[in-house]
Design a protein around this motif. Structure first.
Motif, PDB file in Angstrom:
ATOM      1  N   ARG A  26       0.866  -1.194   0.000  1.00  0.00           N
ATOM      2  CA  ARG A  26       0.000   0.000   0.000  1.00  0.00           C
ATOM      3  C   ARG A  26       0.896   1.236   0.000  1.00  0.00           C
ATOM      4  O   ARG A  26       1.070   1.920   0.997  1.00  0.00           O
ATOM      5  CB  ARG A  26      -0.929  -0.052   1.196  1.00  0.00           C
ATOM      6  N   SER A  27       1.468   1.489  -1.165  1.00  0.00           N
ATOM      7  CA  SER A  27       2.546   2.467  -1.269  1.00  0.00           C
ATOM      8  C   SER A  27       2.100   3.890  -0.954  1.00  0.00           C
ATOM      9  O   SER A  27       2.826   4.622  -0.261  1.00  0.00           O
ATOM     10  CB  SER A  27       3.158   2.416  -2.676  1.00  0.00           C
ATOM     11  N   ALA A  28       0.950   4.302  -1.463  1.00  0.00           N
ATOM     12  CA  ALA A  28       0.513   5.685  -1.243  1.00  0.00           C
ATOM     13  C   ALA A  28       0.263   5.968   0.240  1.00  0.00           C
ATOM     14  O   ALA A  28       0.791   6.956   0.781  1.00  0.00           O
ATOM     15  CB  ALA A  28      -0.721   5.994  -2.082  1.00  0.00           C
ATOM     16  N   PRO A  29      -0.520   5.136   0.949  1.00  0.00           N
ATOM     17  CA  PRO A  29      -0.667   5.399   2.382  1.00  0.00           C
ATOM     18  C   PRO A  29       0.623   5.210   3.163  1.00  0.00           C
ATOM     19  O   PRO A  29       0.856   5.896   4.163  1.00  0.00           O
ATOM     20  CB  PRO A  29      -1.750   4.411   2.836  1.00  0.00           C
ATOM     21  N   ALA A  30       1.498   4.301   2.712  1.00  0.00           N
ATOM     22  CA  ALA A  30       2.793   4.132   3.384  1.00  0.00           C
ATOM     23  C   ALA A  30       3.618   5.409   3.283  1.00  0.00           C
ATOM     24  O   ALA A  30       4.241   5.851   4.264  1.00  0.00           O
ATOM     25  CB  ALA A  30       3.551   2.958   2.777  1.00  0.00           C
ATOM     26  N   LEU A  31       3.619   6.025   2.102  1.00  0.00           N
ATOM     27  CA  LEU A  31       4.361   7.269   1.913  1.00  0.00           C
ATOM     28  C   LEU A  31       3.779   8.375   2.785  1.00  0.00           C
ATOM     29  O   LEU A  31       4.521   9.095   3.478  1.00  0.00           O
ATOM     30  CB  LEU A  31       4.333   7.677   0.442  1.00  0.00           C
ATOM     31  N   ALA A  32       2.448   8.510   2.765  1.00  0.00           N
ATOM     32  CA  ALA A  32       1.812   9.568   3.562  1.00  0.00           C
ATOM     33  C   ALA A  32       2.113   9.382   5.048  1.00  0.00           C
ATOM     34  O   ALA A  32       2.435  10.348   5.759  1.00  0.00           O
ATOM     35  CB  ALA A  32       0.306   9.567   3.313  1.00  0.00           C
ATOM     36  N   ALA A  92      15.868   6.855  11.048  1.00  0.00           N
ATOM     37  CA  ALA A  92      16.510   6.714   9.735  1.00  0.00           C
ATOM     38  C   ALA A  92      15.908   5.604   8.893  1.00  0.00           C
ATOM     39  O   ALA A  92      15.818   5.733   7.663  1.00  0.00           O
ATOM     40  CB  ALA A  92      18.010   6.476   9.908  1.00  0.00           C
ATOM     41  N   LEU A  93      15.492   4.518   9.515  1.00  0.00           N
ATOM     42  CA  LEU A  93      14.922   3.426   8.735  1.00  0.00           C
ATOM     43  C   LEU A  93      13.639   3.874   8.039  1.00  0.00           C
ATOM     44  O   LEU A  93      13.394   3.508   6.880  1.00  0.00           O
ATOM     45  CB  LEU A  93      14.664   2.210   9.626  1.00  0.00           C
ATOM     46  N   ILE A  94      12.846   4.686   8.716  1.00  0.00           N
ATOM     47  CA  ILE A  94      11.630   5.205   8.077  1.00  0.00           C
ATOM     48  C   ILE A  94      11.979   6.262   7.040  1.00  0.00           C
ATOM     49  O   ILE A  94      11.386   6.289   5.951  1.00  0.00           O
ATOM     50  CB  ILE A  94      10.658   5.770   9.137  1.00  0.00           C
ATOM     51  N   LEU A  95      12.955   7.111   7.317  1.00  0.00           N
ATOM     52  CA  LEU A  95      13.356   8.109   6.320  1.00  0.00           C
ATOM     53  C   LEU A  95      13.915   7.444   5.071  1.00  0.00           C
ATOM     54  O   LEU A  95      13.779   7.983   3.960  1.00  0.00           O
ATOM     55  CB  LEU A  95      14.391   9.072   6.921  1.00  0.00           C
ATOM     56  N   SER A  96      14.503   6.275   5.217  1.00  0.00           N
ATOM     57  CA  SER A  96      15.059   5.594   4.042  1.00  0.00           C
ATOM     58  C   SER A  96      13.967   5.135   3.075  1.00  0.00           C
ATOM     59  O   SER A  96      14.239   4.957   1.878  1.00  0.00           O
ATOM     60  CB  SER A  96      15.900   4.391   4.475  1.00  0.00           C
ATOM     61  N   LEU A  97      12.743   4.951   3.563  1.00  0.00           N
ATOM     62  CA  LEU A  97      11.685   4.409   2.698  1.00  0.00           C
ATOM     63  C   LEU A  97      11.323   5.337   1.536  1.00  0.00           C
ATOM     64  O   LEU A  97      11.175   4.865   0.407  1.00  0.00           O
ATOM     65  CB  LEU A  97      10.432   4.084   3.516  1.00  0.00           C
ATOM     66  N   PRO A  98      11.157   6.649   1.751  1.00  0.00           N
ATOM     67  CA  PRO A  98      10.828   7.506   0.602  1.00  0.00           C
ATOM     68  C   PRO A  98      12.012   7.813  -0.298  1.00  0.00           C
ATOM     69  O   PRO A  98      11.819   8.318  -1.411  1.00  0.00           O
ATOM     70  CB  PRO A  98      10.311   8.802   1.260  1.00  0.00           C
ATOM     71  N   LEU A  99      13.234   7.567   0.176  1.00  0.00           N
ATOM     72  CA  LEU A  99      14.434   7.978  -0.556  1.00  0.00           C
ATOM     73  C   LEU A  99      14.905   6.887  -1.509  1.00  0.00           C
ATOM     74  O   LEU A  99      14.408   5.773  -1.508  1.00  0.00           O
ATOM     75  CB  LEU A  99      15.539   8.340   0.437  1.00  0.00           C
ATOM     76  N   GLY A 100      15.886   7.231  -2.319  1.00  0.00           N
ATOM     77  CA  GLY A 100      16.495   6.256  -3.215  1.00  0.00           C
ATOM     78  C   GLY A 100      15.769   6.087  -4.538  1.00  0.00           C
ATOM     79  O   GLY A 100      14.629   6.528  -4.719  1.00  0.00           O
ATOM     80  N   ALA A 101      16.444   5.413  -5.460  1.00  0.00           N
ATOM     81  CA  ALA A 101      15.892   5.195  -6.800  1.00  0.00           C
ATOM     82  C   ALA A 101      14.698   4.264  -6.789  1.00  0.00           C
ATOM     83  O   ALA A 101      13.860   4.306  -7.697  1.00  0.00           O
ATOM     84  CB  ALA A 101      16.979   4.630  -7.717  1.00  0.00           C
ATOM     85  N   PHE A 102      14.600   3.396  -5.774  1.00  0.00           N
ATOM     86  CA  PHE A 102      13.500   2.440  -5.681  1.00  0.00           C
ATOM     87  C   PHE A 102      12.621   2.726  -4.468  1.00  0.00           C
ATOM     88  O   PHE A 102      11.938   1.838  -3.965  1.00  0.00           O
ATOM     89  CB  PHE A 102      14.041   1.009  -5.594  1.00  0.00           C
ATOM     90  N   GLY A 103      12.634   3.955  -3.985  1.00  0.00           N
ATOM     91  CA  GLY A 103      11.880   4.310  -2.794  1.00  0.00           C
ATOM     92  C   GLY A 103      10.433   4.671  -3.079  1.00  0.00           C
ATOM     93  O   GLY A 103       9.979   4.698  -4.225  1.00  0.00           O
ATOM     94  N   LEU A 104       9.713   4.974  -2.007  1.00  0.00           N
ATOM     95  CA  LEU A 104       8.286   5.277  -2.134  1.00  0.00           C
ATOM     96  C   LEU A 104       8.034   6.520  -2.974  1.00  0.00           C
ATOM     97  O   LEU A 104       7.024   6.590  -3.688  1.00  0.00           O
ATOM     98  CB  LEU A 104       7.667   5.453  -0.740  1.00  0.00           C
ATOM     99  N   LEU A 105       8.911   7.515  -2.907  1.00  0.00           N
ATOM    100  CA  LEU A 105       8.731   8.697  -3.754  1.00  0.00           C
ATOM    101  C   LEU A 105       9.032   8.376  -5.215  1.00  0.00           C
ATOM    102  O   LEU A 105       8.279   8.773  -6.111  1.00  0.00           O
ATOM    103  CB  LEU A 105       9.610   9.852  -3.266  1.00  0.00           C
ATOM    104  N   ALA A 106      10.115   7.638  -5.472  1.00  0.00           N
ATOM    105  CA  ALA A 106      10.477   7.327  -6.860  1.00  0.00           C
ATOM    106  C   ALA A 106       9.366   6.563  -7.553  1.00  0.00           C
ATOM    107  O   ALA A 106       9.094   6.791  -8.745  1.00  0.00           O
ATOM    108  CB  ALA A 106      11.767   6.515  -6.893  1.00  0.00           C
ATOM    109  N   PHE A 107       8.703   5.654  -6.837  1.00  0.00           N
ATOM    110  CA  PHE A 107       7.671   4.827  -7.451  1.00  0.00           C
ATOM    111  C   PHE A 107       6.255   5.339  -7.170  1.00  0.00           C
ATOM    112  O   PHE A 107       5.282   4.603  -7.319  1.00  0.00           O
ATOM    113  CB  PHE A 107       7.823   3.377  -6.984  1.00  0.00           C
ATOM    114  N   SER A 108       6.167   6.605  -6.788  1.00  0.00           N
ATOM    115  CA  SER A 108       4.855   7.202  -6.519  1.00  0.00           C
ATOM    116  C   SER A 108       4.137   7.632  -7.778  1.00  0.00           C
ATOM    117  O   SER A 108       2.937   7.929  -7.751  1.00  0.00           O
ATOM    118  CB  SER A 108       5.026   8.419  -5.607  1.00  0.00           C
TER     119      SER A 108
END
Length: 439
Positions: free
Chosen positions: A103-109, A122-138
């Motif tokens: 559930r990527s959209a609610p996970a990002l929010a 940091a583990l939670i901040l890592s989720l939206p970051l990176g080439a394969f993160g929640l923001l990249a695939f949003s």
């Protein structure tokens, strides 16, 4: 009793041994370094009720495309945190639960909201970051800017010597066009921890965007032998070296790196990396006019068969479409295009119409109908960013458009595109193409 994590946030465990193993496991995971699973397993063995260790282990399973194990671990984490976790720990587990459930959209929010309260998680901040993160695939066209903004928003929460944040912030800035500043930050973070595959990876990207391909090759040649082949980024970092070899016109060198480090069976990388790295390198080779040795495409197709069969993940879909076109599997390509088109019409494909457009263009390119390929890709080019990944990965689509324009005789359009690219990033390959067009 609470012990601190690496950045001073309390974690609920009665065991100092479990807390120490947890800190080590998260460090190794954030560095993409082997041993994270063993460290987190040791933390759980020392304290089976340690919710955050269970949650981190779930995250690691999810990264390795082990969904059943990930779900079992995050369920255990939720049960543990319900029995005695803090508000921060309950929120932490909830964010990871949403991500693991897909559930990527609610996970990002929820991740962004969580970080407003606990930016040092940091583990939670890592989720939206990176080439394969929640923001990249949003599916957002501004995800590069959003990552940079997120890092800048929370930069004051991190010390200057935090190796992970320096690398993550540097990568976000590099991908958003602030290459000099991003490279400097990445180099600093990497110098603080050299046993850090995410650091080597981010610096490879910075060097690529800075037009410093030979420096990237030297970096990788010197650093990669010290990174265990079991590391999840081993093959992908080698892919960067192969890409640099192609840039300077050495297809044999690129193929040698591919054969030793990148091809299926030679790498222990994540399936998404194995497939997309293989597809993109072989596609580039063919598009640039080099011979792809017999069997290499079929090997990638055989490896990819169990993965991403269902359309809906734009970055994977684009590469699976290229794979089908390159291997002459028109039925598979057309089936995926139809499924993607239906998702677009239903409004449920995050990356939108650009994904089926890439697949249609790939078919036209494989059919040597270069004019049709260019007609499809030209209006879609500005939307390619929506599929996610990195600039280096997405450049393959722009390369396809450029080659199609040149082969279709659209010299004027090709020159304009080349001028834009050379202004954005020096490239020996683009310089060679420009010289050929102006001769």
């Amino acid at each position: 009793m609470a012990h601190p994590d690496r950045r001073g946030l309390p974690v609920s465990t009665r065991s100092s041994i479990a807390a120490a193993h947890y800190r080590e496991g998260v460090d190794l995971m954030l560095a993409a370094w082997p041993g994270a699973a063993e460290a987190l397993d040791a933390a759980i063995a020392a304290d089976p009720d340690f919710a955050l260790a269970q949650a981190a282990r779930a995250r690691l399973h999810a990264m390795r495309t082990e969904p059943a194990a990930a779900r079992a671990r995050i369920t255990a984490a939720a049960a543990c945190v319900a029995r005695g976790g803090t508000e921060r720990e309950r929120s932490h587990v909830a964010v990871l639960s949403l991500a693991i459930e897909g559930r990527s959209a609610p996970a990002l929010a929820r991740a962004l909201a969580h970080l407003e309260a606990w930016p040092r998680d940091a583990l939670i901040l890592s989720l939206p970051l990176g080439a394969f993160g929640l923001l990249a695939f949003s599916g957002r066209p501004d995800h590069d800017q959003a990552r940079a903004d997120l890092c800048e928003r929370h930069a004051s929460a991190y010390e200057a010597d935090d190796w992970w944040f320096a690398v993550s912030r540097g990568w976000a800035l590099t991908e958003n066009g602030a290459v000099a500043r991003g490279r400097a930050l990445t180099e600093r973070g990497f110098s603080l921890r050299r046993d850090n595959a995410n650091g080597a990876h981010a610096l490879s990207h910075a060097l690529f965007e800075d037009g410093a391909g030979t420096e990237a090759e030297a970096l990788i040649a010197g650093w990669l032998p010290g990174y265990d082949r079991a590391g999840i980024l081993h093959g992908h970092i080698a892919w960067h070296a192969a890409l640099s070899a192609l840039e300077r016109g050495d297809p044999d060198g690129a193929l040698a790196i591919y054969g030793e480090h990148v091809r299926p069976g030679a790498t222990a990388g994540l399936p998404l990396n194995v497939i997309t790295d293989g597809v993109s390198l072989l596609w580039r080779l063919g598009a640039y006019g080099h011979v792809v040795p017999a069997g290499l495409w079929d090997e990638v197709r055989a490896y990819a068969e169990p993965y991403f069969a269902q359309a809906g993940f734009g970055f994977a879909d684009a590469h699976m479409g290229l794979l089908a076109a390159a291997t002459g599997d028109r039925a598979a390509a057309e089936s995926r295009i139809a499924a993607l088109t239906a998702l677009v019409e239903a409004g449920t494909l995050a990356a939108g119409p650009v994904v089926p457009a890439i697949c249609r263009a790939a078919l036209a390119f494989a059919d040597e109908d270069y004019a049709a390929c260019a007609r499809i890709l030209e209006p879609a080019a500005a939307e390619v960013v929506r599929i996610g990944g990195s600039g280096a990965q997405r450049e393959m689509i722009e390369d396809t458009l450029l080659v199609a324009l040149m082969k279709a005789g659209e010299v004027g359009k090709a020159r304009i595109l080349l001028d834009t690219r050379l202004h954005r990033r020096p490239s020996p390959r683009d310089a060679r193409w420009q010289a050929r067009l102006t001769a």
